[in-house]
Scaffold this motif. Sequence first.
Motif, PDB file in Angstrom:
ATOM      1  N   MET A  84       0.833  -1.208   0.000  1.00  0.00           N
ATOM      2  CA  MET A  84       0.000   0.000   0.000  1.00  0.00           C
ATOM      3  C   MET A  84       0.868   1.259   0.000  1.00  0.00           C
ATOM      4  O   MET A  84       0.551   2.234  -0.688  1.00  0.00           O
ATOM      5  N   TYR A 106       0.274   3.981  -2.942  1.00  0.00           N
ATOM      6  CA  TYR A 106      -0.505   5.163  -2.554  1.00  0.00           C
ATOM      7  C   TYR A 106       0.316   6.253  -1.877  1.00  0.00           C
ATOM      8  O   TYR A 106      -0.212   7.340  -1.634  1.00  0.00           O
ATOM      9  N   PHE A 124      -0.500   8.770   2.674  1.00  0.00           N
ATOM     10  CA  PHE A 124      -1.880   8.382   2.377  1.00  0.00           C
ATOM     11  C   PHE A 124      -2.132   6.907   2.669  1.00  0.00           C
ATOM     12  O   PHE A 124      -3.258   6.521   3.014  1.00  0.00           O
ATOM     13  N   ALA A 125      -1.100   6.084   2.537  1.00  0.00           N
ATOM     14  CA  ALA A 125      -1.279   4.651   2.769  1.00  0.00           C
ATOM     15  C   ALA A 125      -1.803   4.361   4.166  1.00  0.00           C
ATOM     16  O   ALA A 125      -2.393   3.298   4.403  1.00  0.00           O
ATOM     17  N   LEU A 170      -9.325  -0.808  -4.182  1.00  0.00           N
ATOM     18  CA  LEU A 170      -7.975  -0.587  -3.644  1.00  0.00           C
ATOM     19  C   LEU A 170      -6.983  -1.553  -4.287  1.00  0.00           C
ATOM     20  O   LEU A 170      -5.898  -1.146  -4.735  1.00  0.00           O
ATOM     21  N   ARG A 172      -0.880  -1.261 -10.878  1.00  0.00           N
ATOM     22  CA  ARG A 172       0.385  -0.541 -10.738  1.00  0.00           C
ATOM     23  C   ARG A 172       1.586  -1.461 -10.493  1.00  0.00           C
ATOM     24  O   ARG A 172       2.709  -1.120 -10.859  1.00  0.00           O
ATOM     25  N   VAL A 222       1.973  11.345  -1.042  1.00  0.00           N
ATOM     26  CA  VAL A 222       0.695  10.915  -1.624  1.00  0.00           C
ATOM     27  C   VAL A 222       0.869  10.737  -3.127  1.00  0.00           C
ATOM     28  O   VAL A 222       1.407  11.615  -3.799  1.00  0.00           O
ATOM     29  N   ARG A 223       0.440   9.616  -3.645  1.00  0.00           N
ATOM     30  CA  ARG A 223       0.373   9.431  -5.094  1.00  0.00           C
ATOM     31  C   ARG A 223      -1.066   9.747  -5.504  1.00  0.00           C
ATOM     32  O   ARG A 223      -1.949   8.876  -5.452  1.00  0.00           O
ATOM     33  N   TRP A 224      -1.281  10.973  -5.926  1.00  0.00           N
ATOM     34  CA  TRP A 224      -2.645  11.462  -6.136  1.00  0.00           C
ATOM     35  C   TRP A 224      -3.369  10.744  -7.267  1.00  0.00           C
ATOM     36  O   TRP A 224      -4.598  10.590  -7.232  1.00  0.00           O
ATOM     37  N   ALA A 228      -3.123   7.547  -8.105  1.00  0.00           N
ATOM     38  CA  ALA A 228      -3.621   6.276  -7.582  1.00  0.00           C
ATOM     39  C   ALA A 228      -4.802   6.495  -6.641  1.00  0.00           C
ATOM     40  O   ALA A 228      -5.778   5.742  -6.659  1.00  0.00           O
ATOM     41  N   VAL A 229      -4.708   7.534  -5.816  1.00  0.00           N
ATOM     42  CA  VAL A 229      -5.795   7.854  -4.891  1.00  0.00           C
ATOM     43  C   VAL A 229      -7.073   8.178  -5.657  1.00  0.00           C
ATOM     44  O   VAL A 229      -8.174   7.741  -5.299  1.00  0.00           O
ATOM     45  N   TRP A 249      -8.722   5.070  -6.956  1.00  0.00           N
ATOM     46  CA  TRP A 249      -9.356   4.330  -5.863  1.00  0.00           C
ATOM     47  C   TRP A 249     -10.714   4.936  -5.507  1.00  0.00           C
ATOM     48  O   TRP A 249     -11.713   4.233  -5.379  1.00  0.00           O
TER      49      TRP A 249
END
Length: 430
Positions: free
Chosen positions: A90, A94, A98-99, A354, A361, A378-380, A382-383, A386
């Motif tokens: 995670m 993410y 954020f994870a 998720l 990825r 944060v990997r925006w 990917a977020v 989700w």
Amino acid sequence: MNSSSSTSANRALAPVTAQERVFAWRDHASLWFSLGVGLLVMQMGAYLLPALSPLHALIAIGIGSLIGAGLLGWVGKLGCDSGLSSAGLMHSVYGRRFARLPIVLNIIQLLGWGSFELVVMRDATVALGKQSGIMGAPYWPWLATLLWGSVILLLMSSSMTTLVRRIISRVALPLVIASLLWLSWQFLKMAGATGLGPLLAREGAGGMSMLGAVDLVIAMPISWLPLVADYARHGKSGKSALTGAWTGFALANIWCYSLGVLVALTLPSEDLVTALLLAQGGLIALSLILIDEVDNAYGDAYSGAMSAHSLQPGWSIRRWGLLIASLCTALAMVLPMHSLEPFLLLLSSCFVPLFGVMLGRLAFGTDAVELMQKAPAVRWDAVAIWVLGIAFYHLLPYVSTALGSALPTLALTFVVAVATRQLHPRSVAV
């Protein structure tokens, strides 16, 4: 911030060492067959009738089990190839900060499902006790909960790899297979006495589509996606982790769902435990299956401990495990867990998209360890996928109830994650 130094004391966010990679194909298959067997799984199989015909129910069970267990094995391969836990995967997808959100959600759902497993074990124990002429007093449910909670606490004090290789593979697995064989034989005899052909030829009453049934079958293997890497990371090879988990869980899921269908055909009852007890030798067989339920509760507690350790590495995995097992026992004694099941299923729906993003990825040879070490806060992108997936999952039933939600959501998030994997991840300042 130096990622390697921050994770040096964090066993959840660091790859396992070569010495810790001890699971062979048999260990993976034994573990996931054992985890795939459960009274709840049989009950889910019984839910497929009478909406579907028995033949259509069995087809849905086969398709859903192969797809769901395949996804489980795939995530297991990612964990084995990288040596990372679910929390580590995670982080890589993410971002470091954020994870923590999906990790906390995972801890909450594992506390809930661990408590629910203890409730199932408690109720089955009391039913077995009443069948034997004891446990009629009102305090027995409390004592049964404490008993099984104590067993989980004892197991959390031991080594996870030793438990899998010595107890589950060598002792628990043969016993549970013997109990399933016995119950299957008994109910097949009952069905044969009334005519197996006419039973299988029954028409479905409607109310559930084939894809909706597949969705229901897939629910079981998908519910284990947040846990599989915590065990598969100890595997010797990604191929054995993939095929072992896939084979073991698919066989268990097909068997238990099908047994639930068979029970519903021969002895329709709202209480599956009561129906199983009516079979000749059902008391012994059900007792063995009940003992096998212990590893499900243990699996929830161990993975919950791994996730909690990733957030607070100052506490060891063992210490976190003892705390989570104690909390599950306390919650099972005071909360109306059966009425909370819809909430737990709702929470679990967050993990379908998720892992759709994570598979998209991390598939096709991506180095998850390198991705984690270079992860921004944060990997925006990917977020965003989700969040899109969660919305799609819950909106889809309003468009069509025939499609189900899990498979379309997994497909959407996977495809979008693959298509956007080359985007440069944006981060926030830390």
